[in-house]
Design a protein around this motif. Structure first.
Motif, short mmCIF file in Angstrom:
data_model
loop_
_atom_site.label_atom_id
_atom_site.label_comp_id
_atom_site.label_asym_id
_atom_site.label_seq_id
_atom_site.Cartn_x
_atom_site.Cartn_y
_atom_site.Cartn_z
N GLY A 41 2.06 34.78 92.64
CA GLY A 41 2.59 34.91 93.98
C GLY A 41 3.99 34.34 94.11
O GLY A 41 4.79 34.82 94.92
N THR A 42 4.30 33.33 93.33
CA THR A 42 5.63 32.71 93.41
C THR A 42 6.74 33.67 93.00
O THR A 42 7.91 33.45 93.33
CB THR A 42 5.68 31.46 92.52
N ASP A 43 6.38 34.73 92.28
CA ASP A 43 7.37 35.74 91.88
C ASP A 43 7.50 36.86 92.90
O ASP A 43 8.27 37.79 92.68
CB ASP A 43 7.00 36.33 90.51
N PRO A 47 13.58 36.13 99.62
CA PRO A 47 14.64 35.13 99.74
C PRO A 47 14.96 34.78 101.19
O PRO A 47 15.18 35.65 102.03
CB PRO A 47 15.84 35.81 99.07
N GLY A 48 14.92 33.47 101.48
CA GLY A 48 15.29 33.00 102.80
C GLY A 48 14.23 33.17 103.86
O GLY A 48 14.45 32.85 105.02
N LEU A 49 13.05 33.69 103.47
CA LEU A 49 11.99 33.96 104.44
C LEU A 49 10.72 33.20 104.07
O LEU A 49 10.13 33.45 103.00
CB LEU A 49 11.67 35.46 104.50
N PRO A 50 10.26 32.28 104.90
CA PRO A 50 8.95 31.66 104.67
C PRO A 50 7.88 32.75 104.66
O PRO A 50 7.99 33.75 105.36
CB PRO A 50 8.78 30.72 105.86
N THR A 51 6.84 32.56 103.87
CA THR A 51 5.80 33.59 103.71
C THR A 51 5.23 34.05 105.05
O THR A 51 5.10 35.25 105.30
CB THR A 51 4.66 33.05 102.82
N SER A 52 4.88 33.11 105.93
CA SER A 52 4.26 33.49 107.20
C SER A 52 5.21 34.34 108.03
O SER A 52 4.79 35.33 108.66
CB SER A 52 3.85 32.24 107.98
N ASN A 53 6.49 33.99 108.03
CA ASN A 53 7.46 34.78 108.79
C ASN A 53 7.66 36.16 108.17
O ASN A 53 7.76 37.17 108.88
CB ASN A 53 8.80 34.05 108.85
N ASP A 97 -6.39 47.61 103.67
CA ASP A 97 -6.59 46.37 102.93
C ASP A 97 -5.43 46.16 101.96
O ASP A 97 -4.99 47.10 101.28
CB ASP A 97 -7.91 46.42 102.15
N HIS A 98 -4.92 44.94 101.89
CA HIS A 98 -3.90 44.61 100.91
C HIS A 98 -4.59 44.34 99.58
O HIS A 98 -5.31 43.35 99.44
CB HIS A 98 -3.10 43.39 101.35
N TYR A 99 -4.36 45.25 98.63
CA TYR A 99 -5.02 45.11 97.32
C TYR A 99 -4.68 43.75 96.70
O TYR A 99 -5.57 43.04 96.24
CB TYR A 99 -4.56 46.25 96.40
N LEU A 100 -3.41 43.38 96.67
CA LEU A 100 -3.01 42.02 96.36
C LEU A 100 -2.68 41.35 97.70
O LEU A 100 -1.88 41.88 98.47
CB LEU A 100 -1.80 41.99 95.43
N PRO A 101 -3.31 40.22 98.00
CA PRO A 101 -3.22 39.63 99.35
C PRO A 101 -1.78 39.44 99.83
O PRO A 101 -0.92 38.96 99.09
CB PRO A 101 -3.91 38.27 99.17
N LYS A 102 -1.55 39.81 101.06
CA LYS A 102 -0.20 39.76 101.62
C LYS A 102 0.34 38.35 101.75
O LYS A 102 1.54 38.13 101.63
CB LYS A 102 -0.15 40.47 102.98
N ASN A 103 -0.53 37.38 101.99
CA ASN A 103 -0.05 36.01 102.14
C ASN A 103 0.30 35.38 100.79
O ASN A 103 1.04 34.40 100.75
CB ASN A 103 -1.10 35.15 102.86
N THR A 104 -0.22 35.92 99.71
CA THR A 104 0.12 35.43 98.38
C THR A 104 1.26 36.23 97.78
O THR A 104 2.08 35.69 97.03
CB THR A 104 -1.11 35.52 97.45
N PHE A 105 1.33 37.51 98.14
CA PHE A 105 2.36 38.41 97.61
C PHE A 105 3.13 39.07 98.77
O PHE A 105 3.01 40.27 98.99
CB PHE A 105 1.72 39.48 96.73
N LYS A 126 -13.85 41.90 100.17
CA LYS A 126 -12.80 41.65 99.18
C LYS A 126 -12.06 40.36 99.47
O LYS A 126 -11.71 39.61 98.57
CB LYS A 126 -11.83 42.83 99.15
N GLY A 127 -11.81 40.08 100.75
CA GLY A 127 -11.16 38.84 101.11
C GLY A 127 -9.70 38.80 100.68
O GLY A 127 -9.08 39.82 100.35
N ASP A 128 -9.16 37.59 100.64
CA ASP A 128 -7.75 37.38 100.32
C ASP A 128 -7.55 36.64 99.00
O ASP A 128 -6.57 35.90 98.84
CB ASP A 128 -7.07 36.60 101.45
N VAL A 129 -8.47 36.84 98.08
CA VAL A 129 -8.38 36.16 96.79
C VAL A 129 -7.88 37.14 95.73
O VAL A 129 -8.51 38.18 95.50
CB VAL A 129 -9.75 35.59 96.36
#
Length: 262
Positions: A41-43, A47-53, A97-105, A126-129
């Motif tokens: 997820g760190t990749d 840039p310049g945007l917090p994940t939640s925003n 559904d976000h196949y790869l969770p949106k809050n992680t990616f 499926k959840g967010d894992v």
């Protein structure tokens, strides 16, 4: 992005465009290579945007809430035939559904390939894992084309009332990884129980018809009816629980002889 009135926010979103495009390309490369579980997820930050925003501005406000974005959202949600959830093959599509969770990616939060139409039950299951191994990477309905093969089967359980047990029966051409992923997908979304419940409802709805067929033509007529129904349904959906239900019952001699209940 163009509808964002806050100039500073708009500039940040526009600057993130190249990052979003590169993230989508990396996602597709990993999917093709079978290494989605290795993505970090760190990749996939912006840039310049917090994940939640980032998720709220781009997905929540940009896609879900705006007229142009919502049109794309609805188009993606309407893609499956008959509004049937591609994850379970049964439920009605209610969400993306976000196949790869949106809050992680967050860089993938509006990537079309990362947005999978799903019923509410599958989205919740499926959840967010994110996947942690190749074997526990759920099947992607637009990348893993397993329905070119027959892989779903069932057996009549030794129980009263009659109950069907569904399971994954992979063809000999599949490699071990695809088998493991399919079985994991089957377990993750609770498909064995889901299909068994639906099969039991189907049996209850045709029991009187089977009684009449048995009285009129015996076991052979019951078997012929079930086999015809199986062929019709399997021609449309080779791994649909309906067709597998009829096929399984048609092959069970005791059932065709009257075990369905007189």
């Amino acid at each position: 992005m163009a509808s964002t009135k806050d100039l500073a926010r708009r500039m940040l979103l526009l600057a993130a465009g190249d990052t979003v495009e590169a993230a989508g390309a990396r996602f597709r490369q990993a999917a093709q290579a079978g290494t989605l579980h290795e993505l970090l997820g760190t990749d996939f930050t912006l840039p310049g945007l917090p994940t939640s925003n980032a998720v709220q501005w781009i997905y929540g406000n940009g896609m879900v809430s705006t007229k142009d974005g919502r049109a794309i959202y609805d188009q993606l949600k309407a893609a499956p035939v008959d509004e049937r959830c591609p994850l379970c093959g049964h439920g009605m599509v209610r969400t993306l559904d976000h196949y790869l969770p949106k809050n992680t990616f967050p860089a993938l939060c509006v990537d079309p390939l990362n947005l999978v139409p799903a019923c509410a039950d599958c989205n919740h299951a499926k959840g967010d894992v994110p996947p942690t191994s190749a074997e526990t990477t759920p099947l992607h309905p637009y990348l893993d084309h397993i329905d070119n093969d027959s892989w779903l089967d069932a057996r009549v359980a030794e129980s009263e009332p009659v109950w069907l047990e569904f399971y994954v029966s992979p063809p000999p051409t599949w490699d071990s990884l695809l088998i493991d992923r399919t079985r994991h997908h089957f377990e993750l979304f609770g498909l064995a129980e889901l299909f068994s419940v639906q099969a039991n409802r189907t049996l209850n709805s045709i029991r009187q018809l089977l009684r009449s067929a048995l009285a009129a033509g015996g076991e052979s007529l019951v078997r012929a009816y079930l086999a015809d129904e199986a062929a019709t349904r399997l021609a449309h959906r080779p791994n649909g629980w309906e067709g597998v239900t009829y096929r399984t019952l048609s092959r069970d001699g005791a059932f065709c002889s009257g075990r369905f209940g007189l």
